[in-house]
Write an enzyme that holds these catalytic residues in place. Structure first.
Site, PDB file in Angstrom:
ATOM      1  N   THR A 517       0.840  -1.197   0.000  1.00 41.27           N
ATOM      2  CA  THR A 517       0.000   0.000   0.000  1.00 41.27           C
ATOM      3  C   THR A 517       0.876   1.248   0.000  1.00 41.27           C
ATOM      4  O   THR A 517       0.469   2.323   0.401  1.00 41.27           O
ATOM      5  CB  THR A 517      -0.967  -0.047   1.211  1.00 41.27           C
ATOM      6  OG1 THR A 517      -1.661  -1.301   1.181  1.00 41.27           O
ATOM      7  CG2 THR A 517      -2.015   1.043   1.175  1.00 41.27           C
ATOM      8  N   HIS A 518       2.104   1.107  -0.465  1.00 46.98           N
ATOM      9  CA  HIS A 518       3.076   2.195  -0.447  1.00 46.98           C
ATOM     10  C   HIS A 518       3.062   2.947  -1.776  1.00 46.98           C
ATOM     11  O   HIS A 518       3.989   2.844  -2.577  1.00 46.98           O
ATOM     12  CB  HIS A 518       4.476   1.659  -0.156  1.00 46.98           C
ATOM     13  CG  HIS A 518       4.517   0.757   1.039  1.00 46.98           C
ATOM     14  ND1 HIS A 518       5.294  -0.374   1.100  1.00 46.98           N
ATOM     15  CD2 HIS A 518       3.857   0.821   2.221  1.00 46.98           C
ATOM     16  CE1 HIS A 518       5.120  -0.974   2.260  1.00 46.98           C
ATOM     17  NE2 HIS A 518       4.251  -0.268   2.956  1.00 46.98           N
ATOM     18  N   SER A 519       2.000   3.693  -2.004  1.00 48.22           N
ATOM     19  CA  SER A 519       1.877   4.507  -3.214  1.00 48.22           C
ATOM     20  C   SER A 519       2.211   5.952  -2.878  1.00 48.22           C
ATOM     21  O   SER A 519       1.755   6.476  -1.856  1.00 48.22           O
ATOM     22  CB  SER A 519       0.462   4.420  -3.782  1.00 48.22           C
ATOM     23  OG  SER A 519       0.208   3.137  -4.308  1.00 48.22           O
ATOM     24  N   ASN A 557       9.478   7.053  -4.600  1.00 43.40           N
ATOM     25  CA  ASN A 557       9.380   6.059  -3.546  1.00 43.40           C
ATOM     26  C   ASN A 557      10.780   5.567  -3.180  1.00 43.40           C
ATOM     27  O   ASN A 557      11.751   5.852  -3.870  1.00 43.40           O
ATOM     28  CB  ASN A 557       8.484   4.890  -3.970  1.00 43.40           C
ATOM     29  CG  ASN A 557       7.740   4.289  -2.790  1.00 43.40           C
ATOM     30  OD1 ASN A 557       8.149   4.440  -1.638  1.00 43.40           O
ATOM     31  ND2 ASN A 557       6.653   3.600  -3.057  1.00 43.40           N
TER      32      ASN A 557
END
Length: 590
Positions: A517-519, A557
């Site tokens: 869920t690392h957007s 990211n």
């Protein structure tokens, strides 16, 4: 017809970590603070206690803690030549919904991003030359430094009850921690979680091969703890129900049991649940926001909520979506490269392998979100030479067990049938004796990875869905290829009975299987209105009384999970609003 309400000093959209921190910090100044949350409020005592919380069907399959995709979702495609289709069921990522947001169901990974990220373009150009960075990789320096954020990292770690071991304390390397991390003023507030067998095996092989293993820092309290604000944590029970679940013992740090209850005690703070913000309102010249429009999901009534200061604290997707719907800033155009809203979407990549040992028993059901051992030798280690493998960025390598659930966790060797008596036999044989080793690296932004509004599909309010265009590119393949080589080198040294090699392949992103869920990205931070949506204080260049908080401001990211930086930036921004902005409202902070 909309009902116009009385103006408040501050309106906050979303009540996860960022909204919770700002609610607590700003309500202490005496300002009237209103928080709007589209979900409801669940508590440990009423909703996450035993035995109800240990329900894999309810929380993993039916996704009870996640955003309701039947009301609002996003459409997705790999490149602009394709037609985007809506995600009818969340898969690749799982945004949370309700007070606490994704921090309710996260597994606690808490990292400090450093100047390796914040000065990424200048550091790579200085060492490798300007041509080393691919032409379509739209990275830039953030305009902030690790030294500026260090006190705020420290504050967040203490509030969230982070367990870990320092590797760089006041510039001195500490045994057992990450030697490549930025210099810390203080040790972690809590010691590391217990080292389970799979993590211990990884630690030994990594040390023998010259790497630097350490326990993953995590907001899972290793012992009973009271944070500086007086919030009480129970000790982690290693119950195995961490990721996608609320915490039964109040051991997993989250805003719903730390900062938000403190704000709720203030008479000048109000929390309105089941309120869906559909637009940020602007004045006639578009240089100032005047509040928000929202709908009460219980009654269907629409309200206009005036506010002197608007703080966007929703999940990254939803922050960007609301900016596009409200027509604040210029939408990004990948053809011309102009515009900024929606630019620099970034995600995760990585490779993994499964190992099977006939002579070991791992008890995979006994674990926590932080029961992993990690090496950072190929991410924050600036001495690692990227010129050979030829990629920008890096990756971490880790092993352990994290939320290996009794129904969903069924490791079997390659070649096992997918069903039937043989599958049952292999499942029974290998359940206790399997472990994994995997890499995680952040995707670097690419010109053709972006958000915009979908021209066809709409949400429950008749508004265009967010459209995500994303795929992996050559830089990710190079990182995965290098990482697979390191993982396979470790497998060889461990000599398992059976194993599957880590393999890097050229692939396209798929929305169906869960990945992370690392957007990040879409309202990026930078040094000027020409290259960013917000300044270093997460303040909009276009409308100075609008602040956008969370991972949507990340320029790219990283190999690290985003929450530690999200929390530190929230405290940094709260400090800037209290000590700078309020002295000169409606002006850009300098």
């Amino acid at each position: 017809m909309s009902t116009k309400l009385k103006e408040v000093d501050v309106v906050i959209v979303g009540m996860g970590w960022t909204g919770g921190i700002l609610a607590k910090e700003l309500s202490e100044t005496g300002l009237s603070v209103l928080a709007l949350e589209r979900g409801d409020f669940k508590t440990t005592a009423d909703d996450y206690s035993l035995p109800n919380i240990r329900d894999e069907l309810r929380y993993t399959i039916r996704q009870e803690l996640m955003q309701n995709a039947s009301r609002d979702t996003l459409s997705a495609r790999n490149n602009p030549s394709q037609e985007a289709l809506p995600m009818r069921r969340l898969g690749s990522f799982l945004p949370g919904e309700g007070v606490g947001g994704s921090a309710i169901h996260w597994s606690g990974g808490t990292w400090r991003w450093t100047d390796m990220d914040f000065k990424i373009r200048s550091m790579y150009e200085d060492r490798y030359g300007k041509k080393f960075i691919p032409e379509d990789m739209t990275i830039q320096d953030w305009g902030i430094t690790y030294a500026e954020l260090e006190p705020y990292y420290d504050k967040f770690e203490k509030v969230a009850g982070v367990s870990g071991k320092a590797g760089n304390l006041n510039g001195k390397t500490q045994a057992g921690g990450n030697p490549f991390e930025g210099s810390r003023k203080n040790e972690y507030p809590l010691p590391p979680l217990k080292t389970i067998l799979s993590a211990k095996i990884f630690e030994e092989v990594a040390s023998n091969q010259g790497y630097h293993p350490f326990p993953r820092p995590s907001a899972n309290a290793s012992q009973a703890y009271t944070n500086p604000d007086g919030a009480n944590f129970g000790a982690c029970q290693y119950c195995g129900y961490c990721q996608r679940f609320g915490c039964e013992s109040n051991a997993k740090g989250g805003p719903q049991m730390t900062v938000i209850p403190i704000a709720m005690k203030k008479p000048n703070f109000e929390l309105r649940l089941n309120t869906w913000v559909t637009q940020i309102n602007k004045d006639s010249n578009g240089k100032k926001v005047t509040g928000v429009t929202y709908t009460n999901l219980k009654t269907g009534e629409e309200f206009i909520q005036p506010a002197a200061l608007v703080l966007m604290c929703a999940f990254a997707f939803n922050n960007v979506h609301l900016m596009l719907l409200s027509k604040i800033g210029t939408p990004y155009d990948p053809v011309t490269g102009k515009g900024l809203i929606g630019k620099n979407y970034a995600y995760d990549t990585g490779v993994g392998a499964e190992l099977f040992f006939e002579d070991k028993h791992f008890n995979p059901f006994i674990n926590a979100g932080g029961t992993n051992t990690v090496i950072d030798d190929f991410h924050a280690n600036w001495n690692f030479d990227r010129s050979g493998p030829g990629f920008v960025g890096g990756y971490i390598v880790s092993a352990g067990h994290n939320t290996n659930l009794p129904i969903g966790y069924r490791p079997v060797p390659k070649g096992t049938p997918m069903w039937g008596s043989k599958w049952k036999e292999e499942t029974a044989k290998w359940y206790q004796t399997a472990m994994g080793i995997s890499t995680r690296s952040g995707v670097l932004p690419h010109r053709h990875n972006y958000y915009d509004l979908d021209p066809t599909y709409k949400n429950a309010f008749g508004q265009p869905l967010m459209r995500l265009t994303f795929d992996y590119h050559e830089n990710e393949l190079k990182m995965d290829t290098h990482g697979a080589g390191i993982v396979n080198q470790m497998i060889k040294a461990l000599n398992p009975t059976k194993f599957s090699n880590a393999v890097a392949t050229k692939r396209s992103w798929n929305t169906v299987p869960y990945q992370s869920t690392h957007s990040t990205g879409g309202t990026i931070m930078g040094t000027s209105p020409a290259n960013s949506v917000v300044n270093k204080y997460q303040q909009s260049w276009d409308c100075p009384n609008l602040f956008i908080l969370g991972a949507s401001v990340f320029v790219h990211n990283s190999a690290y999970q985003p929450t530690g930086l999200v929390g530190a930036l929230a405290y940094w921004t709260a400090d800037a609003i209290k000590n700078k902005y309020l002295k000169n409202p409606d002006k850009l902070i300098s």
